[in-house]
Scaffold this active site. Sequence first.
Site, PDB file in Angstrom:
ATOM      1  N   CYS A 104      -9.922  -2.745 -10.358  1.00  0.00           N
ATOM      2  CA  CYS A 104      -9.491  -1.561  -9.589  1.00  0.00           C
ATOM      3  C   CYS A 104      -8.214  -1.727  -9.150  1.00  0.00           C
ATOM      4  O   CYS A 104      -7.474  -1.076  -8.582  1.00  0.00           O
ATOM      5  CB  CYS A 104     -10.429  -0.890  -8.684  1.00  0.00           C
ATOM      6  SG  CYS A 104     -10.686  -2.140  -7.341  1.00  0.00           S
ATOM      7  N   GLU A 129     -11.955 -10.027  -4.830  1.00  0.00           N
ATOM      8  CA  GLU A 129     -10.183  -9.955  -4.403  1.00  0.00           C
ATOM      9  C   GLU A 129      -9.932 -11.296  -3.703  1.00  0.00           C
ATOM     10  O   GLU A 129      -8.946 -11.534  -3.418  1.00  0.00           O
ATOM     11  CB  GLU A 129      -9.928  -8.594  -3.967  1.00  0.00           C
ATOM     12  CG  GLU A 129     -10.714  -8.455  -2.808  1.00  0.00           C
ATOM     13  CD  GLU A 129     -10.113  -7.026  -2.022  1.00  0.00           C
ATOM     14  OE1 GLU A 129      -9.270  -6.645  -2.399  1.00  0.00           O
ATOM     15  OE2 GLU A 129     -10.827  -6.514  -1.315  1.00  0.00           O
ATOM     16  N   ASP A 170      -4.978  -8.135  -4.382  1.00  0.00           N
ATOM     17  CA  ASP A 170      -5.191  -9.363  -3.473  1.00  0.00           C
ATOM     18  C   ASP A 170      -5.557 -10.595  -4.208  1.00  0.00           C
ATOM     19  O   ASP A 170      -5.189 -11.746  -3.769  1.00  0.00           O
ATOM     20  CB  ASP A 170      -6.234  -8.829  -2.264  1.00  0.00           C
ATOM     21  CG  ASP A 170      -5.725  -7.918  -1.473  1.00  0.00           C
ATOM     22  OD1 ASP A 170      -4.638  -8.571  -0.958  1.00  0.00           O
ATOM     23  OD2 ASP A 170      -6.268  -7.009  -1.064  1.00  0.00           O
ATOM     24  N   HIS A 203       0.724  -1.176   0.123  1.00  0.00           N
ATOM     25  CA  HIS A 203       0.171   0.125  -0.006  1.00  0.00           C
ATOM     26  C   HIS A 203       0.854   1.171  -0.006  1.00  0.00           C
ATOM     27  O   HIS A 203       0.446   2.386  -0.530  1.00  0.00           O
ATOM     28  CB  HIS A 203      -0.996  -0.048   1.127  1.00  0.00           C
ATOM     29  CG  HIS A 203      -2.038  -0.799   1.068  1.00  0.00           C
ATOM     30  ND1 HIS A 203      -2.043  -2.306   1.742  1.00  0.00           N
ATOM     31  CD2 HIS A 203      -3.232  -0.960   0.117  1.00  0.00           C
ATOM     32  CE1 HIS A 203      -3.208  -2.943   1.315  1.00  0.00           C
ATOM     33  NE2 HIS A 203      -3.640  -2.041   0.118  1.00  0.00           N
TER      34      HIS A 203
HETATM   35  C1  PEP Z   1      -6.765  -4.774  -4.695  1.00  0.00           C
HETATM   36  O1  PEP Z   1      -6.536  -5.737  -3.884  1.00  0.00           O
HETATM   37  O2  PEP Z   1      -6.584  -4.893  -6.020  1.00  0.00           O
HETATM   38  C2  PEP Z   1      -7.393  -3.573  -4.284  1.00  0.00           C
HETATM   39  C3  PEP Z   1      -7.620  -2.414  -5.156  1.00  0.00           C
HETATM   40  O3  PEP Z   1      -7.442  -3.475  -2.954  1.00  0.00           O
HETATM   41  P1  PEP Z   1      -6.134  -3.019  -2.050  1.00  0.00           P
HETATM   42  O4  PEP Z   1      -4.915  -2.689  -3.043  1.00  0.00           O
HETATM   43  O5  PEP Z   1      -6.402  -1.535  -1.267  1.00  0.00           O
HETATM   44  O6  PEP Z   1      -5.908  -3.938  -1.317  1.00  0.00           O
HETATM   45 MG    MG Z   2      -7.480  -5.385  -2.169  1.00  0.00          MG
END
Ligand code: PEP
Ligand code: MG
Length: 576
Positions: free
Chosen positions: A502, A431, A455, A189
């Site tokens: 996303c 995910e 994920d 992140h």
């Molecule tokens: C993902 O897991 O692709 C996602 C968009 O969520 P995050 O990266 O915040 O876990």
């Molecule tokens: Mg995620």
Amino acid sequence: MLRLSGNSINNGIFIGRALHIAVQAHAADTHCISEGEIPAELKRFHEAINSVDADISLDLKNSKLGNNDLDILASHRDILHDPELTKMVETSIKEQLHHAGLAVQESFKKIVSQFEAMSVESFALRAADYSDVGTRLMNALSGVSGTLPDNLESDHIPIVSEMSPSLVSKLAHASIGAYLCARGSYNSHASILSRALGLVAIANIPGLQEKLKDDDLLIIDGDEGKLVINPDEETLEFYAQKVQVVELLHQKLEKLKASASQTADGKEITLYANIGLPEEMAVIENLGCDGIGLFRTEFLFISRQNLPSEEEQFEIYRQLAERMAPTPVTIRTFDLGCDKLSPFGLEVPEENPYLGNRGIRFSLANHEMFYTQLKAILRASAFGNIRIMFPMILDAEDFAEAKHVFNHCQEQLYSQGVAFDSSIKLGAMIEIPSAALEADSLAMACDFLSIGTNDLVQYTLAVDRNNENVSRYYIQHHPAVLSLIRSTILSAAKYNTPLSVCGEMASNPTYIPLLIGMGIKELSINPAGYFAAKAIVQKCDRQLFQLISRFNFSVSVREVEQLIYRDLKHYSTIQE
Ligand code: PEP
Ligand code: MG
């Protein structure tokens, strides 16, 4: 001059001066000590008190603050020496065999939540003061500093051992343009946030911290994952020109703002932007995008010690909704857990947090927090086009449980006569592999779906997205992942349920033609890559769809690589 290589976290070129900084402490680990270690841990605790006391004295001496602020700092010293707190920590070390860091974390957490439970504003401020002192103590115990150094300037390139989302946010606030970290992975992140905030970065350069001295002149080449230390004039000139070329390409791509997001053969592709911090709004407004496809609300937690109140959240969501209207703002409810913990949150330390109380599970287990957020979102929905998305959904039953809480919240607001959008759309993230395998029932139950590839890859391939030691197994284009994406696309089409991607794959030029060719019609992109994504969309054509429709996805990784790096390469290459 010395040239070194590492892994790029974000593209771009940055020229600046090195500055070593220490990173903020994470939550304490949970191992217990033996009885024999008790005296040493008590000693460490008292040494930490003395060290924080010295820091506060220094702050008071150097401070240019007014009297009120000085009083606050002085009150922090009283908290530090509060005899009751000291006793609590000591008891935790002696009786529960907690090491000093854990004892401090747990004791302060208890006091902070007691203050927070009192609905008087002055107590909330008191809670923040306690949190602050607790954080300072924990940082002292782990030997790191939680604040940015005073001598940090905008041409500095901070060098850290590890990056955290809160430190990225602090650096961006301090107008820092680049950093280097000894350990880091592309999909953490902290890295996602770095790309969103436009920080050029490289990680995993062997011997990084030892090889650099403060004030060394550095060139970071994020495009190539290269670092040049104390460059000669010729190299400096070469990179200075490269910076200009990149700037020109950027200006060229920006001209795409007014053009349609359409493939060469006329298929409309919706291009949303991802947002993590409300401060990114100015950048997003400049994109002219089709809305926000993912607002990672848990980033509201970073850089702070307490939960944002309903009013605070409402204000943020309302402003986003108003500024983006009539395009949608997809607010993902808190995805807390793992590397998105707040130092004094509600979480209980877990042995395996990625498979633990994370995302929607955490929200369902912390009803009050979930309720507060849903109410804030619902109230804001009266001011624009808001959609709600739940993270880490396991299956349709999990979604139904979250929806049940949402319904209850709606009923409560309705009975209180509070305005909200009664046709607000509810969606789920795909995910976890189970959600992809159950995409049929989820597509039926949800108003929309969004694939979180970050994920999905991690859980499908059982490879920690943050662990650089296993990064070679983190293969986003693995046929197993593509097969889950494909079946989700088919399920969404069957029930006419809008579906986006996303995760970071949607922002990666290599994967955009692949996803579009597979039938994805909506992408939610990291703002930094938005115009490049649009340029790629406009290149996708009938041949691409034909090529991918003929492709057999039950193949080896190597064969997928031939497809994306050889056959589709010209779609993802943008000319300078
Ligand atoms: C993902 O897991 O692709 C996602 C968009 O969520 P995050 O990266 O915040 O876990
Ligand atoms: Mg995620």
